[in-house]
Design a protein around this motif. Structure first.
Motif, short mmCIF file in Angstrom:
data_model
loop_
_atom_site.label_atom_id
_atom_site.label_comp_id
_atom_site.label_asym_id
_atom_site.label_seq_id
_atom_site.Cartn_x
_atom_site.Cartn_y
_atom_site.Cartn_z
N ALA A 157 3.95 6.92 -2.04
CA ALA A 157 4.76 6.10 -2.94
C ALA A 157 3.95 5.71 -4.18
O ALA A 157 2.78 5.35 -4.08
CB ALA A 157 5.22 4.85 -2.21
N GLY A 158 4.56 5.80 -5.34
CA GLY A 158 3.85 5.48 -6.58
C GLY A 158 4.05 4.02 -6.99
O GLY A 158 4.87 3.30 -6.42
N ARG A 159 3.32 3.63 -8.03
CA ARG A 159 3.41 2.26 -8.53
C ARG A 159 4.77 1.98 -9.18
O ARG A 159 5.16 0.84 -9.40
CB ARG A 159 2.27 2.04 -9.55
CG ARG A 159 1.93 0.60 -9.86
CD ARG A 159 0.61 0.53 -10.57
NE ARG A 159 0.61 1.15 -11.88
CZ ARG A 159 1.01 0.56 -13.01
NH1 ARG A 159 1.45 -0.69 -12.99
NH2 ARG A 159 0.97 1.20 -14.16
N CYS A 160 5.49 3.08 -9.53
CA CYS A 160 6.78 2.90 -10.19
C CYS A 160 7.90 2.58 -9.20
O CYS A 160 9.02 2.28 -9.62
CB CYS A 160 7.13 4.14 -10.99
SG CYS A 160 7.00 5.63 -10.01
N VAL A 161 7.60 2.65 -7.90
CA VAL A 161 8.65 2.41 -6.91
C VAL A 161 9.27 1.02 -7.10
O VAL A 161 10.50 0.86 -7.12
CB VAL A 161 8.10 2.57 -5.47
CG1 VAL A 161 9.03 1.95 -4.45
CG2 VAL A 161 7.90 4.05 -5.15
N ASP A 434 5.43 15.05 -16.68
CA ASP A 434 4.96 14.24 -17.81
C ASP A 434 4.10 13.05 -17.38
O ASP A 434 3.26 12.59 -18.16
CB ASP A 434 6.16 13.72 -18.61
CG ASP A 434 6.81 14.82 -19.43
OD1 ASP A 434 6.15 15.84 -19.66
OD2 ASP A 434 7.97 14.66 -19.82
N PHE A 435 4.34 12.54 -16.19
CA PHE A 435 3.61 11.34 -15.78
C PHE A 435 2.70 11.61 -14.58
O PHE A 435 1.49 11.40 -14.67
CB PHE A 435 4.58 10.19 -15.49
CG PHE A 435 5.27 9.71 -16.73
CD1 PHE A 435 4.71 8.71 -17.51
CD2 PHE A 435 6.47 10.28 -17.15
CE1 PHE A 435 5.33 8.28 -18.68
CE2 PHE A 435 7.09 9.86 -18.30
CZ PHE A 435 6.53 8.86 -19.08
N CYS A 436 3.29 12.08 -13.47
CA CYS A 436 2.48 12.24 -12.25
C CYS A 436 1.36 13.27 -12.45
O CYS A 436 0.23 13.04 -12.05
CB CYS A 436 3.35 12.66 -11.08
SG CYS A 436 4.69 11.53 -10.73
N LEU A 437 1.68 14.40 -13.08
CA LEU A 437 0.66 15.43 -13.23
C LEU A 437 -0.38 15.09 -14.29
O LEU A 437 -1.44 15.68 -14.33
CB LEU A 437 1.31 16.78 -13.56
CG LEU A 437 2.03 17.48 -12.42
CD1 LEU A 437 2.69 18.77 -12.89
CD2 LEU A 437 1.08 17.77 -11.27
N ASP A 442 -4.51 7.59 -9.77
CA ASP A 442 -3.70 7.18 -8.62
C ASP A 442 -2.70 6.09 -9.04
O ASP A 442 -2.59 5.05 -8.40
CB ASP A 442 -4.61 6.67 -7.49
CG ASP A 442 -3.86 6.65 -6.16
OD1 ASP A 442 -2.83 7.34 -6.06
OD2 ASP A 442 -4.29 5.94 -5.24
N CYS A 443 -2.04 6.33 -10.12
CA CYS A 443 -0.96 5.49 -10.67
C CYS A 443 -1.45 4.28 -11.48
O CYS A 443 -0.68 3.68 -12.22
CB CYS A 443 0.01 4.96 -9.60
SG CYS A 443 0.90 6.24 -8.71
N ALA A 444 -2.74 3.91 -11.34
CA ALA A 444 -3.19 2.65 -11.95
C ALA A 444 -2.97 2.65 -13.46
O ALA A 444 -2.55 1.64 -14.04
CB ALA A 444 -4.66 2.41 -11.63
N LEU A 448 4.36 4.56 -16.93
CA LEU A 448 5.79 4.56 -16.60
C LEU A 448 6.30 3.22 -16.05
O LEU A 448 7.34 2.74 -16.50
CB LEU A 448 6.14 5.70 -15.64
CG LEU A 448 7.65 5.88 -15.45
CD1 LEU A 448 8.31 6.48 -16.68
CD2 LEU A 448 7.96 6.76 -14.24
N PRO A 449 5.59 2.59 -15.10
CA PRO A 449 6.15 1.34 -14.55
C PRO A 449 6.45 0.30 -15.64
O PRO A 449 7.52 -0.32 -15.64
CB PRO A 449 5.05 0.86 -13.60
CG PRO A 449 4.35 2.11 -13.19
CD PRO A 449 4.37 3.00 -14.40
N GLU A 450 5.53 0.15 -16.61
CA GLU A 450 5.77 -0.83 -17.68
C GLU A 450 6.92 -0.38 -18.58
O GLU A 450 7.74 -1.18 -19.01
CB GLU A 450 4.50 -1.03 -18.52
CG GLU A 450 3.43 -1.90 -17.85
CD GLU A 450 2.83 -1.22 -16.61
OE1 GLU A 450 2.59 -0.01 -16.66
OE2 GLU A 450 2.65 -1.92 -15.58
#
Ligand code: SF4
Length: 455
Positions: A157-161, A434-437, A442-444, A448-450
């Motif tokens: 699970a990513g930080r964007c969840v 665009d984001f994960c790759l 490790d998402c930090a 995207l979340p912001e």
């Protein structure tokens, strides 16, 4: 603001934050892959010679099936000068020109360009047997668009969840649609670039073949359709299937002698036609090792996929007319109802017949062809397709899209709703690339979340 523009803005921020280069240097490709990517104009058309002169590829030429350079009848322009016509040789190493004896081989006398990937540290010039200097160009792997694809992060699970879970379903749909539209426009641009180099029908043929090749066999399917253009196959329509299987190297594959009776009859039909071309095309026959046979479901075996491609050559007029304005439902119905005397009942050239008829092209492959070929062509033609596109349902069969869904929507009960359409899946794939790759933290550090909180 339109969702596509908002998505493009979000993506730019990701490119700025990215901690590693946008396109990390991939492993060195093999020579065939390098040639196929160059011919598909994936490195672009404008280069610089080692002596800093600008070079433009005016015409990529044709795969050469005789002795001599890899591509014949190409045309280039150096430093804005006149158009030069001749052959182009592509090697992994600069010194291969010497090592492979091109400097003394008259078959290379009309070479106008030597392209290579790596330098050996020592200066090597490309000269012909008449002592003419051939301009050299070094390719840059970092310029490949999809070089980063394949670096698959873990599906945790990513930080964007959390921010996604707090967004209303309509907002998430709007983000996914923005990303899907952006992806569609990018695909359309790439196809347009290829069409400028090779013409619409050839690119249609190549792009459908790529979709039939899946990820594992995209390269051999691309090479096949580059080496056997559809305009050529259509002229030898009766022999086109034998030519495809022959140049694929499938008719020389070991183990076919023991094939069952129904298979032997079909093989004989192909052989009876292939032998006339065998010597002429021997240089273009693909090596066995280029094919990835294991790991694919029997339905997706490359033999069957090639059978499907051969059937499309026979139905080419319909393919062209559907690609020029067919509705999605008509395209899917045409593709999923294709029949072939042998391939509707066999998984491979060596396998016995199946108990019932099996589709040559299934629904998820038809959806791939829509997403990667038919819709991008429609965008280039200026046709309005979005309303139809966003309603199109598709199975979640793409591994990268499944990983992205797991990372972005872990534990969200609405996940299935977001990925049941082709647009939802394509949007997810775009976000993933665009984001994960691009994320190495490790998402930090992923923006995207912001950004989601501001959407
Ligand atoms: S990298 Fe970004 S988009 Fe991907 S899972 Fe992590 S936070 Fe989400």
């Amino acid at each position: 603001m339109h969702s596509i523009n908002r998505y493009a803005e979000m993506r730019q921020e990701s490119a700025r934050v990215g901690e590693r280069p946008l396109f990390a240097l991939p492993k060195t490709p093999n020579e065939l892959e390098l040639q196929a990517r160059w011919f598909a104009s994936e490195f672009g058309r404008k280069f610089q010679t080692l002596t800093s002169d600008p070079v433009e590829i005016v015409q990529f030429g044709f795969w050469n099936h005789e002795a001599g350079p890899d591509f014949q009848d190409a045309a280039i322009r150096i430093a804005g000068g006149p158009v030069l016509q001749g052959a182009i040789e592509i090697d992994l190493l600069d010194r291969n020109w010497e090592l492979h004896g091109h400097a003394t081989n008259p078959a290379f006398d009309d070479a106008i360009l030597h392209i290579f990937l790596e330098r050996s540290g020592v200066e090597f010039f490309a000269r012909t047997s008449t002592h003419r200097n051939v301009p050299q160009v070094q390719l840059d792997l970092a310029s490949l668009r999809d070089a980063a694809i394949g670096m698959v992060p873990l599906a945790h699970a990513g930080r964007c969840v959390a921010p996604l879970r707090n967004l209303a379903a309509e907002r998430i749909t709007s983000i996914l649609e923005g990303a899907a539209k952006f992806r569609l426009r990018q695909k359309a641009n790439r196809l347009r670039q290829r069409i400028e180099a090779h013409g619409r029908e050839e690119v249609l043929f190549q792009a459908i073949a790529e979709a039939l090749g899946y990820k594992q066999n995209r390269l051999p399917f691309t090479l096949l359709t580059q080496r056997l253009p559809v305009t050529f196959l259509r002229k030898q329509q009766e022999d086109s299937e034998a030519l495809l299987f022959g140049v694929a190297g499938f008719l020389d594959a070991p183990g076919l002698d023991a094939a069952r009776k129904s298979t032997r009859t079909y093989l004989r039909l192909l052989w009876d036609r292939w032998w006339k071309y065998r010597e002429q095309f021997s240089r273009l026959v693909l090596p066995h090792k280029i094919w990835k046979m294991s790991g694919a479901r029997p339905l997706n075996h490359p033999h069957r996929r090639l059978g499907a491609l051969a059937t499309l050559v026979m139905e080419w007029k319909t393919v062209v007319s559907l690609a020029c304005g067919g509705e999605a439902a008509a395209v899917v119905s045409f593709l999923t109802n294709l029949q072939h005397d042998f391939w509707s009942h066999h998984y491979t050239l060596a396998a016995g017949s199946t108990s019932s008829s099996v589709a040559l092209i299934g629904e998820s492959r038809a959806a791939e062809i829509l997403a990667n070929v038919i819709y991008p062509l429609a965008v280039n033609d200026g046709r309005e397709i979005w309303n139809g596109y966003k309603k199109l349902r598709a199975q979640l069969s793409n591994r990268a899209a499944r990983i992205a869904a797991a990372r972005l929507f872990a534990g969200d009960s609405r996940q299935r709703d977001f990925v049941r359409t082709l647009a939802g899946q394509q949007g997810l794939l775009q976000i993933y690339e665009d984001f994960c790759l691009r994320d190495a933290s490790d998402c930090a550090s992923c923006p995207l979340p912001e950004q989601l909180r501001r959407w």
